[in-house]
Design a protein around this motif. Structure first.
Motif, PDB file in Angstrom:
ATOM      1  N   ALA A  43       0.785  -1.095  -0.102  1.00 48.00           N
ATOM      2  CA  ALA A  43       0.122  -0.003  -0.176  1.00 48.00           C
ATOM      3  C   ALA A  43       0.900   1.329   0.068  1.00 48.00           C
ATOM      4  O   ALA A  43       1.752   1.315   0.753  1.00 48.00           O
ATOM      5  N   THR A  47      -2.258   5.703   0.933  1.00 45.75           N
ATOM      6  CA  THR A  47      -3.489   4.730   1.007  1.00 45.75           C
ATOM      7  C   THR A  47      -3.494   4.273   2.507  1.00 45.75           C
ATOM      8  O   THR A  47      -4.707   4.133   3.011  1.00 45.75           O
ATOM      9  N   ARG A  50      -5.285   7.128   4.428  1.00 47.33           N
ATOM     10  CA  ARG A  50      -6.567   7.170   4.114  1.00 47.33           C
ATOM     11  C   ARG A  50      -7.495   5.802   4.844  1.00 47.33           C
ATOM     12  O   ARG A  50      -8.414   6.291   5.502  1.00 47.33           O
ATOM     13  N   ASN A  51      -7.001   4.803   4.508  1.00 48.83           N
ATOM     14  CA  ASN A  51      -7.610   3.375   5.139  1.00 48.83           C
ATOM     15  C   ASN A  51      -7.375   3.346   6.570  1.00 48.83           C
ATOM     16  O   ASN A  51      -8.430   2.736   7.313  1.00 48.83           O
ATOM     17  N   GLY A  82      -4.264   5.914  -4.544  1.00 48.34           N
ATOM     18  CA  GLY A  82      -5.861   5.662  -4.732  1.00 48.34           C
ATOM     19  C   GLY A  82      -6.285   4.384  -4.035  1.00 48.34           C
ATOM     20  O   GLY A  82      -5.637   3.641  -3.457  1.00 48.34           O
ATOM     21  N   GLY A  83      -7.311   3.619  -4.705  1.00 49.78           N
ATOM     22  CA  GLY A  83      -7.720   2.284  -4.311  1.00 49.78           C
ATOM     23  C   GLY A  83      -7.097   1.526  -4.859  1.00 49.78           C
ATOM     24  O   GLY A  83      -5.774   1.570  -5.301  1.00 49.78           O
ATOM     25  N   ILE A  84      -7.658   0.435  -5.393  1.00 50.79           N
ATOM     26  CA  ILE A  84      -7.000  -0.678  -6.027  1.00 50.79           C
ATOM     27  C   ILE A  84      -6.564  -0.251  -7.280  1.00 50.79           C
ATOM     28  O   ILE A  84      -7.238   0.533  -8.014  1.00 50.79           O
ATOM     29  N   ASP A  85      -5.303  -0.452  -7.865  1.00 53.28           N
ATOM     30  CA  ASP A  85      -4.698   0.111  -9.294  1.00 53.28           C
ATOM     31  C   ASP A  85      -4.909  -1.153  -9.989  1.00 53.28           C
ATOM     32  O   ASP A  85      -4.164  -2.040 -10.200  1.00 53.28           O
ATOM     33  N   PHE A 105     -12.421  -7.225   2.407  1.00 57.62           N
ATOM     34  CA  PHE A 105     -12.865  -7.266   1.106  1.00 57.62           C
ATOM     35  C   PHE A 105     -13.774  -8.367   1.218  1.00 57.62           C
ATOM     36  O   PHE A 105     -13.853  -9.402   1.659  1.00 57.62           O
ATOM     37  N   GLU A 113     -15.707  -7.169  -9.678  1.00 57.02           N
ATOM     38  CA  GLU A 113     -15.049  -5.878 -10.020  1.00 57.02           C
ATOM     39  C   GLU A 113     -13.645  -5.968 -10.840  1.00 57.02           C
ATOM     40  O   GLU A 113     -13.350  -5.417 -11.883  1.00 57.02           O
TER      41      GLU A 113
END
Length: 150
Positions: A43, A47, A50-51, A82-85, A105, A113
């Motif tokens: 990460a 990230t 944020r998380n 960001g989120g998942i790349d 998850f 997704e």
């Protein structure tokens, strides 16, 4: 269809891996056992902020270097802020994505997704092998504060 016997099964995991502990080692070992190659996405520092709502203890570059030294790990990448790349995941081209036992998850939703982004990988949740609060970064940080800061 003839299967390529020389083709290696690539497993992908992602995580913060901030203070490496035995729970991480168990997770990485279990993930590696799902295939031939283990790729880790660490990460990004943003990230983590944020998380986890805290700064990482170690910067992403240091976390990546430590992971590269673990015998189960074949490749390490640092994720995007960001989120998942999904573009990075597509380039890695995993056959399996292993989710840690405490990662938040929903495997079914993640698989949907991934499909939307053209990624055809199995999603497998790795079970706990080490069921102790000792093997959680947040608990380690708490013990350090209690022991050395009071």
């Amino acid at each position: 269809m003839v299967e390529d016997r020389n083709r290696k099964i690539r497993v992908l995991v992602g995580g913060v891996f901030d203070i490496l502990h035995v729970g991480h080692i168990h997770f990485l070992k279990q993930a590696k056992e799902l295939g031939d190659e283990l790729v880790v996405i660490v990460a990004h520092d943003e990230t983590v902020r944020r998380n986890k709502r805290r700064n990482p203890i170690n910067p992403a570059e240091d976390r990546a270097e430590l992971l590269k030294a673990i015998k189960y790990v074949d490749e390490v990448y640092i994720g995007s802020p960001g989120g998942i790349d999904f573009e990075l995941v597509r380039r890695i081209n995993p056959d399996v994505i292993a989710i840690g036992p405490d990662q938040k998850f929903n495997c079914k939703k993640l698989k949907e997704e991934l499909r939307k982004h053209g990624i055809d990988a199995e999603v497998i949740r790795v079970p706990y092998l080490y069921k102790s609060d000792r093997a959680k970064t947040s608990k380690i940080i708490q013990r350090i504060i209690e022991e050395y800061c009071e």
